[in-house]
Design an enzyme around this catalytic site. Structure first.
Site, PDB file in Angstrom:
ATOM      1  N   GLY A 143       0.822  -1.206   0.000  1.00  0.00           N
ATOM      2  CA  GLY A 143       0.000   0.000   0.000  1.00  0.00           C
ATOM      3  C   GLY A 143       0.849   1.247   0.000  1.00  0.00           C
ATOM      4  O   GLY A 143       2.048   1.187  -0.270  1.00  0.00           O
ATOM      5  N   ASN A 144       0.234   2.380   0.298  1.00  0.00           N
ATOM      6  CA  ASN A 144       0.968   3.648   0.310  1.00  0.00           C
ATOM      7  C   ASN A 144       0.417   4.544   1.415  1.00  0.00           C
ATOM      8  O   ASN A 144      -0.536   4.194   2.097  1.00  0.00           O
ATOM      9  CB  ASN A 144       0.879   4.317  -1.065  1.00  0.00           C
ATOM     10  CG  ASN A 144      -0.539   4.643  -1.453  1.00  0.00           C
ATOM     11  OD1 ASN A 144      -1.156   5.535  -0.890  1.00  0.00           O
ATOM     12  ND2 ASN A 144      -1.074   3.893  -2.408  1.00  0.00           N
ATOM     13  N   ARG A 145       1.038   5.702   1.590  1.00  0.00           N
ATOM     14  CA  ARG A 145       0.728   6.583   2.722  1.00  0.00           C
ATOM     15  C   ARG A 145      -0.439   7.530   2.494  1.00  0.00           C
ATOM     16  O   ARG A 145      -0.663   8.424   3.304  1.00  0.00           O
ATOM     17  CB  ARG A 145       1.951   7.452   3.047  1.00  0.00           C
ATOM     18  CG  ARG A 145       3.154   6.710   3.521  1.00  0.00           C
ATOM     19  CD  ARG A 145       4.284   7.714   3.722  1.00  0.00           C
ATOM     20  NE  ARG A 145       5.536   7.062   4.068  1.00  0.00           N
ATOM     21  CZ  ARG A 145       5.850   6.684   5.304  1.00  0.00           C
ATOM     22  NH1 ARG A 145       5.011   6.912   6.291  1.00  0.00           N
ATOM     23  NH2 ARG A 145       7.000   6.089   5.538  1.00  0.00           N
TER      24      ARG A 145
END
Ligand code: C5P
Length: 228
Positions: free
Chosen positions: A29-31
């Site tokens: 995933g990502n932030r």
């Protein structure tokens, strides 16, 4: 009271970050918090639009921002789910804003059981490329009056960020591309943001900085101009 320049318009905004499963309990995933996308959705609703937010794992602040403004929220997890939701939603929309951070790659074959340490070599991840939802919709529009807007989060010095944005604007085929500089301490999750907005030729058509709500207002001013 602000302008009601989006009255009667149907708007679709994507927000957050897609997650790609590695196994039943883990993901890539990502932030992205989803707050900029939620601010865009809320601002469009305040200007009179009928707004749907396609929310990819947005945080609670983002969710409340959207729902408090009367935005309808559809939750998605993976890029494939987001793509299906976008295709369904844009059929009768006037504007699509792709503010979500979409995973560029996904594990080729997620494990069906939890990946375990077995004392041997660590597992190797094989990734495959995800479809580019923004480029797909821009190239294959459900109807010609759909306005397609993308976001480009880039790292680097300002000139470098702009150069990357220009190349991306031409490549993606969106009508507008909002370019912003990010790092671990900027852009993602931060309370303020700054964007430079480019057209499909990579020409600068506007810019704005401030809170995510202020940035949203700047972008909708530019979109409203295109709708007129
Ligand atoms: O190529 P890059 O990821 O920087 O482009 C960002 C823009 O493209 C964003 O608007 C994002 O929502 C969209 N995007 C997409 N599908 C992907 C990757 C990015 O729609 N697979």
């Amino acid at each position: 009271l602000g302008p009601a320049d989006l009255a009667g318009r149907r708007v679709v905004v994507t927000a957050g970050g897609t997650r790609e499963p590695l196994d039943p309990v883990r993901f890539l995933g990502n932030r992205s918090s989803g707050r900029q996308g939620a601010a865009l959705a809320a601002e469009a609703a305040r200007r009179g639009a009928d707004v749907r937010l396609l929310a990819a794992s947005v945080d609670e602040v983002a969710r409340r921002t959207a729902t408090a403004a009367g935005v309808a929220v559809t939750d998605v997890t993976t890029t494939a789910e987001l793509r299906d939701a976008v295709r369904a939603a844009v059929a009768d929309a006037d504007v699509l804003v792709m503010a979500a951070a979409v995973a560029d790659f996904r594990p080729a074959a997620p494990a069906t059981g939890k990946i375990k340490k077995d004392g041997g070599a660590p597992p190797t991840l094989t990734l495959v490329e995800n479809p580019d939802i923004l480029a797909e919709v821009a190239a294959d529009r459900p109807h010609p009056r759909l306005v397609v807007v993308g976001f480009a989060a880039e790292t680097g010095e300002p000139e470098e960020v702009l150069a990357l944005g220009r190349a991306k604007a031409r490549r993606k085929g969106a009508d507008l591309l909002a370019v912003n500089a990010v790092g671990t301490d900027r852009g993602f999750g931060d309370v303020t943001n700054a964007i430079t907005v480019l057209d499909a030729d990579g020409e600068v058509v506007g810019s704005g900085a401030g809170t995510k709500a202020e940035v949203a207002a700047t972008l909708w001013d530019l979109v409203a101009d295109r709708l007129r």
